[in-house]
Enzyme design. Structure first.
Site, mmCIF file in Angstrom:
data_model
loop_
_atom_site.group_PDB
_atom_site.id
_atom_site.type_symbol
_atom_site.label_atom_id
_atom_site.label_comp_id
_atom_site.label_asym_id
_atom_site.label_seq_id
_atom_site.Cartn_x
_atom_site.Cartn_y
_atom_site.Cartn_z
ATOM 1 N N SER A 1 0.856 -1.187 0.000
ATOM 2 C CA SER A 1 0.000 0.000 0.000
ATOM 3 C C SER A 1 0.885 1.228 0.000
ATOM 4 O O SER A 1 1.975 1.214 0.591
ATOM 5 C CB SER A 1 -0.874 0.010 1.253
ATOM 6 O OG SER A 1 -1.431 1.296 1.451
ATOM 7 N N TYR B 1 -3.017 -1.231 10.260
ATOM 8 C CA TYR B 1 -3.087 -1.688 8.867
ATOM 9 C C TYR B 1 -1.807 -1.301 8.123
ATOM 10 O O TYR B 1 -1.188 -2.126 7.440
ATOM 11 C CB TYR B 1 -4.314 -1.079 8.169
ATOM 12 C CG TYR B 1 -4.303 -1.247 6.664
ATOM 13 C CD1 TYR B 1 -4.649 -2.473 6.081
ATOM 14 C CD2 TYR B 1 -3.939 -0.202 5.815
ATOM 15 C CE1 TYR B 1 -4.627 -2.639 4.695
ATOM 16 C CE2 TYR B 1 -3.912 -0.348 4.439
ATOM 17 C CZ TYR B 1 -4.259 -1.577 3.875
ATOM 18 O OH TYR B 1 -4.230 -1.727 2.513
HETATM 19 P P1 NAP Z 1 -11.558 -6.155 -1.495
HETATM 20 O O1 NAP Z 1 -12.261 -5.471 -2.605
HETATM 21 O O2 NAP Z 1 -12.165 -6.126 -0.140
HETATM 22 O O3 NAP Z 1 -11.290 -7.694 -1.928
HETATM 23 C C1 NAP Z 1 -10.601 -8.500 -1.031
HETATM 24 C C2 NAP Z 1 -10.296 -9.841 -1.657
HETATM 25 O O4 NAP Z 1 -9.517 -10.598 -0.734
HETATM 26 C C3 NAP Z 1 -11.527 -10.667 -1.944
HETATM 27 O O5 NAP Z 1 -11.274 -11.511 -3.028
HETATM 28 C C4 NAP Z 1 -11.695 -11.475 -0.659
HETATM 29 O O6 NAP Z 1 -12.380 -12.716 -0.867
HETATM 30 C C5 NAP Z 1 -10.253 -11.735 -0.280
HETATM 31 N N1 NAP Z 1 -10.099 -11.847 1.165
HETATM 32 C C6 NAP Z 1 -10.202 -10.861 2.097
HETATM 33 N N2 NAP Z 1 -10.045 -11.369 3.321
HETATM 34 C C7 NAP Z 1 -9.839 -12.704 3.172
HETATM 35 C C8 NAP Z 1 -9.608 -13.776 4.073
HETATM 36 N N3 NAP Z 1 -9.579 -13.605 5.401
HETATM 37 N N4 NAP Z 1 -9.453 -15.014 3.560
HETATM 38 C C9 NAP Z 1 -9.492 -15.222 2.227
HETATM 39 N N5 NAP Z 1 -9.705 -14.252 1.330
HETATM 40 C C10 NAP Z 1 -9.880 -13.004 1.798
HETATM 41 O O7 NAP Z 1 -10.085 -5.586 -1.295
HETATM 42 P P2 NAP Z 1 -9.192 -4.663 -2.254
HETATM 43 O O8 NAP Z 1 -9.525 -3.254 -1.981
HETATM 44 O O9 NAP Z 1 -9.266 -5.167 -3.637
HETATM 45 O O10 NAP Z 1 -7.718 -4.917 -1.652
HETATM 46 C C11 NAP Z 1 -6.866 -5.916 -2.167
HETATM 47 C C12 NAP Z 1 -5.459 -5.699 -1.625
HETATM 48 O O11 NAP Z 1 -4.997 -4.405 -2.001
HETATM 49 C C13 NAP Z 1 -5.379 -5.752 -0.098
HETATM 50 O O12 NAP Z 1 -4.175 -6.361 0.292
HETATM 51 C C14 NAP Z 1 -5.364 -4.277 0.292
HETATM 52 O O13 NAP Z 1 -4.741 -4.063 1.533
HETATM 53 C C15 NAP Z 1 -4.570 -3.686 -0.852
HETATM 54 N N6 NAP Z 1 -4.800 -2.255 -1.090
HETATM 55 C C16 NAP Z 1 -6.027 -1.788 -1.419
HETATM 56 C C17 NAP Z 1 -6.195 -0.433 -1.685
HETATM 57 C C18 NAP Z 1 -7.519 0.138 -2.086
HETATM 58 O O14 NAP Z 1 -7.639 1.363 -2.168
HETATM 59 N N7 NAP Z 1 -8.536 -0.658 -2.364
HETATM 60 C C19 NAP Z 1 -5.103 0.432 -1.584
HETATM 61 C C20 NAP Z 1 -3.862 -0.074 -1.231
HETATM 62 C C21 NAP Z 1 -3.711 -1.423 -0.992
HETATM 63 P P3 NAP Z 1 -13.875 -12.931 -0.243
HETATM 64 O O15 NAP Z 1 -14.715 -11.842 -0.779
HETATM 65 O O16 NAP Z 1 -14.293 -14.283 -0.701
HETATM 66 O O17 NAP Z 1 -13.682 -12.852 1.237
#
Ligand code: NAP
Length: 260
Positions: A149, A163
């Protein structure tokens, strides 16, 4: 197994990739892009199987090949369960993307031990052991990409301190792992997104009521817009390809210029 053999002309043709949390959000953007580039993609999910099936279908409709595997991360034996599910579909892999992660709304003061443990077990412990067990399956010359991140290097944001700490730990893992696996020609990098439009941010970013938050988030980027999962898919695709072979141990800013 996917019905199609995948895009045989793509730069990742013949490769197998696993994207944790590939069912939704950034992971889906990565999975779809790797599938379009010709890789056969294992789309991992935690509990939402329908979303994983949708992503697999989208990859197949675009001419690619994919399969879904479900394992709840942050539970005992999670990494072993994930690889058992993977092994039922494929022999070895070339690209591992540790993307699944959870966020928090707890401040420094509000974070209790259970929340701290949840963040570290999903965002740090799971990628560590998934990679430890996956290293034997990863072919020489392979790729590991950890989704970090912008917050691990940006100005301090104590509102979500625990986080941000998990992503700092992931970056240290990236650096050390690149030396550990370098002799096998495996590259390891962190990709650091800024604000991306995913379900994770929906409550404060999407919809008419959050128009002001959307606009101020867009202004954070030098490019004047909120990021899309496909923006991160493009960066991961480069690192996963042969063109990314001389980049390792690095932290790639994929914030659209939000950290200046
Ligand atoms: P998201 O939309 O909430 O999607 C999360 C994904 O991870 C889903 O496929 C979910 O599967 C899976 N997941 C979450 N918790 C899990 C668990 N305990 N066990 C197994 N699978 C799990 O998240 P996102 O925003 O795309 O974020 C993805 C990554 O990017 C993360 O590491 C986050 O920290 C990082 N990130 C995000 C942002 C942002 O702005 N969105 C910015 C910087 C970094 P299920 O739905 O089946 O649970």
């Amino acid at each position: 197994m996917g019905a199609s053999a995948g895009n045989q002309q793509g730069k990742l043709a013949g490769k197998t990739a696993l994207v944790t949390g590939g069912s939704r959000g950034i992971g889906r953007g990565i999975a779809e892009r790797l599938g379009r580039d010709g890789a056969r993609v294992a789309v991992h999910y935690g509990s939402n199987e329908a979303a994983a099936k949708e992503t697999v279908a989208a990859i197949e409709t675009a001419g690619g090949s994919a399969f879904a595997i479900g394992t709840e991360l942050g539970t005992e034996g999670d990494a072993q369960a994930l690889w058992s599910a993977f092994d039922a579909h494929a022999d070895g892999l070339d690209i591992l993307v540790n993307n699944a992660g959870v966020g928090t709304s707890s401040s420094f003061t509000d974070t209790d031990e259970a929340e701290f443990d949840r963040l570290f077990s999903v965002n740090v412990k799971a990628p560590y052991f998934i990679t430890q067990l996956g290293a034997a399956r990863l072919r020489d010359g392979g790729r590991i990409i950890n989704i970090s991140s912008g917050l691990s290097r940006a100005a301090a944001m104590p509102e979500i301190m625990a986080y941000a700490m998990t992503k700092g730990a992931l970056d240290v893992f990236t650096r050390n792992l690149s030396k550990e696996l370098g002799p096998r020609g495996i590259t390891v990098n962190s990709v650091a997104p800024g604000i991306i439009d995913t379900d994770n941010n929906a409550a404060w970013l999407r919809g008419e009521a959050n128009k002001a938050a959307w606009e101020s988030s867009a202004k954070l980027s030098a490019l004047g817009r909120v990021g899309d999962p496909s923006d991160i898919g493009a960066v991961v695709s480069f690192l996963a390809s042969d063109d990314g072979r001389w980049v390792t141990g690095d932290w790639i800013d994929a914030t659209g210029g939000s950290l200046m």
